[in-house]
Scaffold this motif. Structure first.
Motif, PDB file in Angstrom:
ATOM      1  N   ASP A  72      35.439  17.372  51.457  1.00 49.63           N
ATOM      2  CA  ASP A  72      34.656  18.325  50.680  1.00 49.63           C
ATOM      3  C   ASP A  72      34.820  19.746  51.214  1.00 49.63           C
ATOM      4  OD1 ASP A  72      32.495  18.599  48.526  1.00 49.63           O
ATOM      5  OD2 ASP A  72      31.508  19.552  50.243  1.00 49.63           O
ATOM      6  N   ALA A  73      34.996  19.858  52.546  1.00 50.03           N
ATOM      7  CA  ALA A  73      35.144  21.175  53.168  1.00 50.03           C
ATOM      8  C   ALA A  73      36.554  21.738  53.028  1.00 50.03           C
ATOM      9  CB  ALA A  73      34.774  21.079  54.648  1.00 50.03           C
ATOM     10  N   GLY A  74      37.496  20.918  52.581  1.00 49.90           N
ATOM     11  CA  GLY A  74      38.863  21.385  52.431  1.00 49.90           C
ATOM     12  C   GLY A  74      39.715  21.255  53.679  1.00 49.90           C
ATOM     13  N   ASP A  75      39.191  20.575  54.709  1.00 54.88           N
ATOM     14  CA  ASP A  75      39.973  20.376  55.933  1.00 54.88           C
ATOM     15  C   ASP A  75      41.094  19.365  55.720  1.00 54.88           C
ATOM     16  OD1 ASP A  75      38.323  22.150  57.314  1.00 54.88           O
ATOM     17  OD2 ASP A  75      36.912  20.561  57.842  1.00 54.88           O
ATOM     18  N   ILE A  76      40.916  18.463  54.771  1.00 58.79           N
ATOM     19  CA  ILE A  76      41.950  17.524  54.347  1.00 58.79           C
ATOM     20  C   ILE A  76      41.999  17.559  52.824  1.00 58.79           C
ATOM     21  CG2 ILE A  76      41.768  16.000  56.367  1.00 58.79           C
ATOM     22  CD1 ILE A  76      39.956  14.156  54.767  1.00 58.79           C
TER      23      ILE A  76
END
Length: 264
Positions: A72-76
């Motif tokens: 959700d955070a965009g780290d993956i």
């Protein structure tokens, strides 16, 4: 001779440019997985995806909570570790804007014991560990219900808790533990419900070792999840198609020998 050399040089230059262009065009994504079968299967997917212009980097997470937060955070860019009830629960609780884009495999959950060879040997008042997250804890109780060990309230859905137990003939005592720690907890309980990926990681055989095993059906098929904003991007189709290839189906059946089942 000069013309021939010039042609060869031009051809070599064109070939080099084509290779460079393909490399430059290749997209790289990070996929979150839990250790064990999910990671092993995606390792087998990597070369298939690479042939189609998608480079995959795997990021391993040791629990079930962080992979969706990281996505959700965009780290993956994707993850592969969970089933639909778990994803639905996380979205409802945390407001994640992520969704399923393809089914993967099924891991029938099992009840394991170091102290007893059969469920019938579990004593009255025996201590049973179950996962402490709502989805897998509920799944554990549904398994015990389906095998006749307990009865639950009608209409409990996929997330019953110990408070929903209406009949408990053996007066079993339930202990909630982190799913990843369930194999270690076996020394302290009469039996424990353990997810397949953590069982295999601990050296348990998910086909031969369980004293009770979930039927390989129902809603607990695992999935690939991505952010809702990314679901129509070209790399998503490449990822899912690569996973759903005949080579990966053969890999799953050969590698895991029934402990993990293809579900596409």
């Amino acid at each position: 001779m000069e013309t021939t050399m010039s042609f060869r040089f031009t051809l070599a230059l064109a070939s080099a440019f084509a290779v460079w262009s393909a490399a430059a065009a290749a997209e790289t994504i990070k996929i979150g997985v839990t250790p064990g079968p999910h990671a092993q299967i995606l390792e087998a997917v990597k070369p298939i995806a690479a042939k189609n212009g998608l480079e995959i980097q795997l990021i391993e997470f040791s629990d079930y909570v962080v992979p969706n937060a990281a996505l959700d955070a965009g780290d993956i860019q994707a993850n592969s570790f969970q089933n639909q009830p778990y994803l639905d629960n996380q979205k409802a609780d945390r407001g994640y804007k992520i969704e399923q884009v393809g089914l993967t495999v099924n891991f029938p959950i099992g009840v394991y014991s170091k102290k007893h060879k059969a469920w019938a040997d579990i004593p009255d008042g025996g201590k049973i560990s179950i996962p402490n997250d709502p989805t897998n804890g509920g799944r554990a109780l549904l398994l015990l219900r389906d095998k006749g060990a307990i009865k639950l309230k009608d209409g409990v859905g996929f997330k019953p808790t110990v408070l929903d137990i209406t009949e408990n003939p053996k007066k079993l005592r339930f202990v909630e533990v982190d799913a990843a720690q369930a194999p270690r907890a076996l020394d302290d309980v009469d039996a424990g419900v353990i997810n397949t990926n953590y069982a295999t990681q601990a050296g348990l055989d998910p086909v031969k070792d369980p004293i009770l095993r979930e039927d390989p059906k129902g809603p607990y098929v695992n999935l690939i999840a991505v952010r809702t904003a990314d679901k129509d991007k070209p790399w998503v189709k490449i990822l899912v198609d690569s996973y759903h290839s005949p080579e990966i189906k053969d890999f799953v059946l050969t590698k895991f020998k029934g402990a993990v089942l293809p579900s596409w």
